[in-house]
Design an enzyme around this catalytic site. Sequence first.
Site, short mmCIF file in Angstrom:
data_model
loop_
_atom_site.label_atom_id
_atom_site.label_comp_id
_atom_site.label_asym_id
_atom_site.label_seq_id
_atom_site.Cartn_x
_atom_site.Cartn_y
_atom_site.Cartn_z
N TYR A 32 -8.45 7.90 3.39
CA TYR A 32 -8.43 6.60 2.84
C TYR A 32 -8.11 5.69 3.84
CZ TYR A 32 -7.33 7.41 -2.32
OH TYR A 32 -7.57 7.79 -3.44
N LYS A 53 2.02 4.63 1.53
CA LYS A 53 2.07 5.10 3.04
C LYS A 53 1.77 6.72 2.79
CE LYS A 53 4.48 5.14 7.45
NZ LYS A 53 4.17 6.67 7.46
N GLU A 107 0.74 -1.09 -0.01
CA GLU A 107 0.12 0.07 0.20
C GLU A 107 1.01 1.24 0.04
OE1 GLU A 107 -2.14 -0.43 4.01
OE2 GLU A 107 -2.73 -2.44 3.26
N CYS A 157 25.21 41.53 -18.21
CA CYS A 157 25.38 42.43 -19.15
C CYS A 157 25.49 43.68 -18.52
CB CYS A 157 24.21 42.54 -20.31
SG CYS A 157 22.69 43.15 -19.67
N ASP A 184 0.82 10.28 3.95
CA ASP A 184 1.51 11.24 4.98
C ASP A 184 0.32 12.15 5.43
OD1 ASP A 184 3.68 12.10 6.36
OD2 ASP A 184 4.52 13.16 4.98
N CYS A 227 21.14 41.57 -24.02
CA CYS A 227 21.84 40.77 -22.92
C CYS A 227 22.23 39.54 -23.55
CB CYS A 227 21.06 40.91 -21.87
SG CYS A 227 21.73 39.79 -20.33
N CYS A 252 16.34 42.13 -15.97
CA CYS A 252 17.32 42.81 -16.53
C CYS A 252 16.70 43.54 -17.82
CB CYS A 252 18.42 41.98 -17.15
SG CYS A 252 19.30 42.58 -18.41
N CYS A 259 22.44 43.81 -14.00
CA CYS A 259 22.56 42.49 -14.59
C CYS A 259 23.87 42.02 -14.37
CB CYS A 259 22.05 42.41 -15.86
SG CYS A 259 22.14 40.92 -16.58
N LYS A 304 10.39 3.39 3.75
CA LYS A 304 10.25 4.93 3.61
C LYS A 304 10.91 5.31 2.35
CE LYS A 304 9.11 7.21 6.77
NZ LYS A 304 8.79 7.48 8.28
C1 9MJ Z 1 -0.61 4.86 5.68
N1 9MJ Z 1 -0.05 5.69 6.84
O1 9MJ Z 1 -0.67 4.74 4.61
C2 9MJ Z 1 -0.80 1.82 7.77
N2 9MJ Z 1 -0.73 3.34 6.53
O2 9MJ Z 1 -1.21 -0.08 9.25
C3 9MJ Z 1 -1.11 2.42 5.79
N3 9MJ Z 1 -0.58 3.37 7.74
C4 9MJ Z 1 -0.78 1.16 9.20
N4 9MJ Z 1 -1.06 1.46 6.59
C5 9MJ Z 1 -0.95 -0.52 10.50
N5 9MJ Z 1 -1.24 2.19 4.61
C6 9MJ Z 1 -0.78 0.76 11.03
C7 9MJ Z 1 -0.51 1.58 10.37
#
Ligand code: 9MJ
Length: 693
Positions: A245, A137, A135, A433, A139, A454, A448, A430, A336
């Site tokens: 999600y 990840k 999946e 030139c 943020d 130039c 400029c 500039c 990561k």
């Molecule tokens: C994120 N942050 O997208 C988990 N996460 O699964 C995904 N976090 C997660 N899975 C278990 N895709 C603990 C956290």
Amino acid sequence: MSAPASSREAAERVKKLRAEIARHNYLYYVLDAPEIPDAEYDRLFRELQELEARHPKLVTPDSPTQRVGEAPLKKFGAVRHEVPMLSLVNAFTEQEVVDFDRRVRERLGLEVAPGILPPATLTRPCVSQVEYSAEPKLDGLAVSLLYQHGRFTQGATRGDGETGEDVTQNLRTIKAIPLHLYGKGYPEILEVRGEVYLSKQVFNELNRQALARGEKPFANPRNAAAGSLRQLDPKITASRPLAFYAYGLGKVQGGVMPDKHSAILAQLRDWSVPVAREQKVVQGVQGCLDYYRDMSARRARLPYDIDGVVYKVNRLDHQEQLGYISRAPRWALAHKFPAQEELTGVLDIEAQVGRTGALTPVARLKPVFVGGVTVSNATLHNQNEIDRLDVRVGDSVIVRRAGDVIPEIVSVVRERRPPRTRPYHLPRQCPVCGADVVRAEGEVVARCSGGLYCPAQRIQAILHFASRRAMDIEGLGDKLVEQLVTQKLIETPADLYTLTLEQLAGLERMGEKSAANVYGAIQKSKKTTLARFLFALGIREVGEATAQTLARHFGDLDAVMEADEATLQNVPDVGPIVAAHIAAFFRQRHNREVIQRLREAGVTWPGVQRTPAARLPLAGKTFVLTGTLEHMTRDEAKEKLQALGAKVSGSVSAKTSCVVVGRDPGSKLDKARELGVEVLDETALHKLLRGAD
Ligand code: 9MJ
């Protein structure tokens, strides 16, 4: 639809409308495949709102109309997570992923640690692979959503994993979170876990608005999402289009769920809970690493920020067998991406000069490894940005490199500033030139004033002049133009037409055949169109479409050259700024000389049939563009619409004729729906542009 007469009829209609809206939400938020245009959806929604207003008894908390409405809180309550919300173990290298997979297989008895099982087994190493759910990840901010009998009743942040904050009323404002699960078969109690996030587009829009109000922008989408969700007033959260999600479950009671993680996610999708489309089942460690590579490549194009990918052992019985270690599951791993932000030092700040003469300050940095590459320069955009950051030579700064985006300085670490530094100002002359640098009233960019004299601008200006959509001189690439300019064979585009075949053939690395080809292409380019010629001049803010509009409006070059700013503003969508650029360009004696010489060299075009502005096909219409278009940039779309006579505005109002939406539209789409303004998708836009041509 006429209004139902009796309250029984009203109740039935309300039920039907809710079911229909739920289905369209599912199609829109989960499948990403809406069946009806937004305007139609809005009609259903408004009908429901009106019915509920007339029959308040029919309002239920899980009605789609009930997303905002509660008063601000004094503080958030606490929610204890019966099933703790876990964190993930991080991996930064492929080796760590290989080790994770090996540990998983060892614990599951799929592979044998040396010395544990009898030698007979060791001679034939077990090769069975583990199936993983891979999946993105996200943020964002982890949350838990409690559904009781399908109804969303409570939502909480992760907090410390044991206890979080009750942000129910804020989560209710997130349109991607269903207030009631769709369909049937859900357990009596179902806790859905996932991530609340902001799309990159919404994040950029929020920051643009913050800057416009003179406020400090958010450092990244994660902070913006967290800040938006942890608002005591749900109206503020509602004004920031957050998304969600799901990626797992918490407590489940009174029902059964599938026995594989991927099947659970599929089941959640069926109940209208959005799951990242990029989620995928992969086989073994190789499948994981391939997924990581694929997502790294796609990352910049994803509509949301990710900081890595997550692998989860797919079988739930295997997950159970593997268990936990200090709050992190042994069955999952976050792989990561390399850090996107790093600390480094500013060695110097230099000003670069571009084709239009714009001076761009660039920070020379102590080289630092960030976002997977070594970065030693970062653009500072303009003097305003320098002032905002107050970045100085000698400063320690945080550098960010997201995806393929050019590196930028996020902030200065003031605590580390050495003594006796001075604020930075762009030079007054500039650096290429020596001509004066000017910053026009109300403009952020300093330029400029050397124009085509130039050298920094000369090469770029000639390349633009020769480019395919301008004079279309085939074979006149950057290396050749650089050679011609540095050897002083040409200074302006007009000099191209006095070049001899011998001069071209005499250049280093130039064969006779190539010289003849380029020479021929130059001669051929003399027959052009007025629109191409105007575009080729490289007047600021005059793109292809504006050049076309000018050509059509004025009919001949002299009329354009003599037009004053007021006359120019009669041209559709030539506002005061563009008019000022055009007039300033033709006021320059030097530019008029170059044009004169081009004409004397034999550059010609056929006469143009004038089309008065009012007769253009989109005359009188105002368009607004929002979201990312797949096949053209927003600027291109804007120019094309303007060339057809439309006005293109930045904000939606009752006067807007049409809103064009690309991927991840922002609040403008909501506004358009609210006002009942016509909405076009990109396909419809292309059709319109083609049809109107
Ligand atoms: C994120 N942050 O997208 C988990 N996460 O699964 C995904 N976090 C997660 N899975 C278990 N895709 C603990 C956290």
